[in-house]
Write an enzyme that holds these catalytic residues in place. Structure first.
Site, mmCIF file in Angstrom:
data_model
loop_
_atom_site.group_PDB
_atom_site.id
_atom_site.type_symbol
_atom_site.label_atom_id
_atom_site.label_comp_id
_atom_site.label_asym_id
_atom_site.label_seq_id
_atom_site.Cartn_x
_atom_site.Cartn_y
_atom_site.Cartn_z
ATOM 1 N N PRO A 25 0.813 -1.227 0.000
ATOM 2 C CA PRO A 25 0.000 0.000 0.000
ATOM 3 C C PRO A 25 0.841 1.270 0.000
ATOM 4 C CG PRO A 25 -0.912 -1.598 1.524
ATOM 5 C CD PRO A 25 0.397 -2.160 1.050
ATOM 6 N N CYS A 26 0.376 2.258 -0.772
ATOM 7 C CA CYS A 26 1.103 3.526 -0.886
ATOM 8 C C CYS A 26 0.474 4.606 -0.002
ATOM 9 C CB CYS A 26 1.113 4.003 -2.348
ATOM 10 S SG CYS A 26 -0.532 4.432 -2.979
#
Length: 389
Positions: A349-350
């Protein structure tokens, strides 16, 4: 080689690393004082233009690279995240992933929308080939019907990065009112206001003085997914899932080298699978997936992937919800069962890395983005288990 194991705690998760690896890949050994997010390092320079090691039909600029010995597979692995991460993040990611140089690519060089991403992988970079037909490179090539209403003072020929959310109806109404009460062309101040919002939200012209956000099927098309890939879930959920996905043409270009290497198909460990951008890329390349072990926490994403898989694939899909539950013992069991994995693919996840997150842009220390360390742990565990085969 046997080394006394020490434990390193990263965001409350105990990951076991050997002393040698800790030294090589920058784990914070006692007394080292080197922060894990690399915040005291020089930022990794991003190339301009952001074209990676090479592009389709760009044989002049092709580069050669030599991988560090410990980076060489099996398995092949492929990791993605946002290019414009906080200072030191990519240096840390590279350090943990065997000191491999990231390949930074803006998908605007392969399709009609920008998507600045970094990729770290141990795949060959020679003999790549693009998906055919080549996707459109401009807005009007992708959506010619918008040209009718496009004002001359809007210079955009490509869209910005496709986000997880869309503009509000109130915003498009404000823009329409601002233009309706202005001359033609509108004053520079109004033009600037409208253009800033159009770029931010990827608004397109659908009528006189009338802008609107893209529809989900248009976003699917720009990202290289089949039509209706995300259909069947709510519109908001579709935008969110698509905004977090791979750009399929870009990823497929990198993965294309596997086609001749695995004529009988591949076994894939897919981490943070999302809606299956990696799987769609392999399928569109004509690479048979014998087995995919997919790790994805989002129930909506799992439903989207399963729906696509059941319609298009003949291999085995094994679904796991939480990456934390994929223990080293469980990995070793899968390796024995399938004879190893040919590819470990995923993008953690960013949420805590992306520039659009103003409140929790905590780098790799953030709750979501710290899951990167599980990607490293799992790749290392697959390498170790396959080394014992």
């Amino acid at each position: 080689m046997h080394h006394r194991l020490q434990e390193i705690v990263i965001m409350g998760t105990c990951l076991t690393m050997s002393k040698k690896k800790r030294k090589r890949y920058g784990g914070a050994a006692q007394g080292n004082r080197r922060p894990l997010d690399g915040s005291h390092e020089e930022p990794m320079p991003l190339p301009n233009p952001m074209v990676g090691f090479n592009l389709p039909n760009d044989r002049l600029r092709s580069v050669t690279r030599r991988l560090p010995q410990q980076a060489i597979g099996p398995p092949f692995f492929y990791y993605e995240n946002v290019a414009l991460a906080p200072k030191g993040v990519w240096a840390t990611i590279s350090r943990f992933l065997y000191d491999i140089e990231p390949e930074f690519v803006d998908s605007k060089h392969l399709c009609a929308a920008a998507r600045k991403r970094g990729y770290i992988h141990n795949l060959p970079i020679e003999n790549r080939f693009p998906l055919l037909p080549l996707p459109p490179k401009t807005i009007f090539e992708a959506f010619p019907h918008y040209k009718k209403w496009w004002p001359s003072w809007d210079p955009r020929r490509q869209l910005n990065c496709l986000q997880t959310s869309m503009s509000s109806a109130k915003l498009t109404e404000r823009i329409q009112c601002a233009l309706a009460s202005s001359g033609n062309p509108p004053p520079k101040s109004v033009q600037k206001y409208v253009m800033d919002e159009c770029r931010k939200w990827n608004l397109v012209w659908v009528g006189k003085n009338k802008v609107a956000h893209l529809e989900p099927d248009e976003v699917e098309y720009l990202l290289g997914f089949p039509r209706d890939h995300t259909r069947g879930v709510g519109k908001t959920e579709r935008f969110k899932s698509l905004g977090n996905s791979f750009q399929v043409d870009t990823v497929a270009y990198h993965l294309s080298v596997l086609k001749d290497m695995y004529p009988n198909g591949v076994n894939v460990l897919s981490l943070f699978t999302g809606i299956g951008g990696g799987e769609v890329a392999l399928h569109r390349l004509g690479i048979h997936m014998r087995t995919v072990v997919s790790v994805e926490i989002g129930e909506v994403n799992r439903r989207i992937l399963r729906g696509w898989w059941d319609q298009t694939q003949t291999g085995t899909l094994i679904e796991i919800a939480d990456v934390k539950s994929l223990t080293d013992d469980r990995i070793a069991t899968f390796v024995r069962r399938f004879g190893g994995f040919d590819l470990v693919i995923g993008g953690s996840p960013c949420n805590n890395l992306a520039g659009s997150n103003r409140h929790h842009r905590d780098g790799l220390e953030g709750e979501q983005s710290a899951l990167f360390y599980h990607y490293f742990r799992i790749v290392d565990a697959v390498k170790s288990a396959m080394g014992r085969m």
